[in-house]
Design a protein around this motif. Structure first.
Motif, PDB file in Angstrom:
ATOM      1  N   ARG A  82      -5.815  -7.882  -6.356  1.00 22.14           N
ATOM      2  CA  ARG A  82      -5.994  -7.297  -7.695  1.00 22.14           C
ATOM      3  C   ARG A  82      -4.639  -7.013  -8.351  1.00 22.14           C
TER       4      ARG A  82
ATOM      5  N   GLY B 271      -4.371   3.831  -5.117  1.00 26.48           N
ATOM      6  CA  GLY B 271      -3.943   2.444  -5.260  1.00 26.48           C
ATOM      7  C   GLY B 271      -2.685   2.338  -6.080  1.00 26.48           C
TER       8      GLY B 271
ATOM      9  N   GLN C 127      -2.932  -1.867 -10.275  1.00 26.38           N
ATOM     10  CA  GLN C 127      -4.272  -2.206  -9.805  1.00 26.38           C
ATOM     11  C   GLN C 127      -5.266  -2.174 -10.963  1.00 26.38           C
TER      12      GLN C 127
ATOM     13  N   LYS D 242       0.824  -1.216   0.000  1.00 24.27           N
ATOM     14  CA  LYS D 242       0.000   0.000   0.000  1.00 24.27           C
ATOM     15  C   LYS D 242       0.855   1.262   0.000  1.00 24.27           C
TER      16      LYS D 242
ATOM     17  N   ASP E  35      -6.874  -5.305  -2.384  1.00 24.42           N
ATOM     18  CA  ASP E  35      -6.041  -4.501  -3.298  1.00 24.42           C
ATOM     19  C   ASP E  35      -4.823  -5.301  -3.752  1.00 24.42           C
TER      20      ASP E  35
ATOM     21  N   ASP F  34      -9.609  -4.771   2.950  1.00 29.64           N
ATOM     22  CA  ASP F  34      -9.442  -3.937   1.745  1.00 29.64           C
ATOM     23  C   ASP F  34      -8.010  -4.014   1.226  1.00 29.64           C
TER      24      ASP F  34
END
Lengths: 118, 132
Positions: A106, B126, B130, A57, A103, A99
């Motif tokens: 993905r 993000g 992503q 992140k 993320d 979350d």
């Protein structure tokens, strides 16, 4: 006579080795620190993947994230992420943590699809 | 001395040799590998990876109690010394200054559990990889 003695000798070696190995593996196994990250219990793996997600992140370094994930599953880095999401849901991780895992999933999926997971 | 006079000592010798080989196999060559355990059973190399990841996550989150709890899972006698030693190894072998810094900060947190650091900012919108 000599051949018989050799056969008996080797039988005793085998008998001793089998007995000692059984003792060493089953009765008194050595407490060696020889596990690998892929051997960790599911909840520890989930926390490991969460750490990868938290780091990802902040730096978006997918190569580094894949490097960490491949230590849990050297064939498919998506597997540990998906397993971690299942475990995290079961263990009632917080929403921001779920979350972060989503993320990461993905991003790993995108990287694997584009050939970055090899 | 002929075969009869030598008795059965060769059988005892064979048995002892077998026991030695069996123990060598079970305790040294192929020791039991604990699967499904905690981080305390990891190999040295994997402990280093795990410790490094805890330190990176510490920088990302800034959550000292949580990072110390994670570190405690390794059940090391002197976690601060392990962290400092790994920071030096990382600097010398990999030249990864960010990881070395994270390890050093976490070592400081071990000695000062009330230490508060500002977490790294989350990247906006993000990651580049992503999915939309």
């Amino acid at each position: 006579m000599k051949t018989v003695r050799w056969i008996l000798f080797l039988l005793m070696v085998l008998l001793g080795a089998a007995g000692a190995a059984a003792y060493g593996w089953l009765v008194h196994p050595v407490q060696a620190r020889n596990s690998q990250l892929s051997d960790l219990r599911a909840d520890y793996k989930a926390d490991y993947v969460l750490m990868v997600a938290e780091v990802y992140k902040t730096d978006a370094d997918i190569e580094q994230a894949l490097g960490y994930l491949l230590r849990l599953n050297d064939k498919d880095p998506l597997v540990p992420v998906r397993n971690a999401i299942k475990a995290a849901t079961k263990l009632e991780y917080s929403l921001p943590e779920l979350d972060a895992l989503a993320d990461l999933e993905r991003a790993v999926f995108a990287a694997v699809a584009s050939g970055g997971g090899n | 001395m002929n075969d009869e006079n030598r008795g059965s000592w060769y059988l005892v010798t064979g048995l002892l040799l077998g026991v030695a080989l069996g123990l060598l196999l079970a305790w040294v060559i192929l020791p039991v590998r604990y699967a499904g355990g905690g981080p305390e059973w990891l190999t040295k190399a994997d402990r280093d990876v795990y410790r490094g990841l805890i330190a990176r996550a510490y920088l990302a989150e800034g959550d000292t109690p949580r990072s110390l709890a994670r570190l405690a899972l390794l059940k090391e006698k002197s976690p601060d010394e392990e962290l400092s030693a790994e920071a030096q190894r990382v600097l010398i072998k990999q030249g990864d200054q960010a990881l070395a810094r994270a390890l050093t900060l976490l070592a400081a947190a071990v000695n000062q559990p009330m230490l508060h650091i500002t977490p790294l900012p989350t990247l906006p919108g993000g990651s580049p990889t992503q999915a939309p």
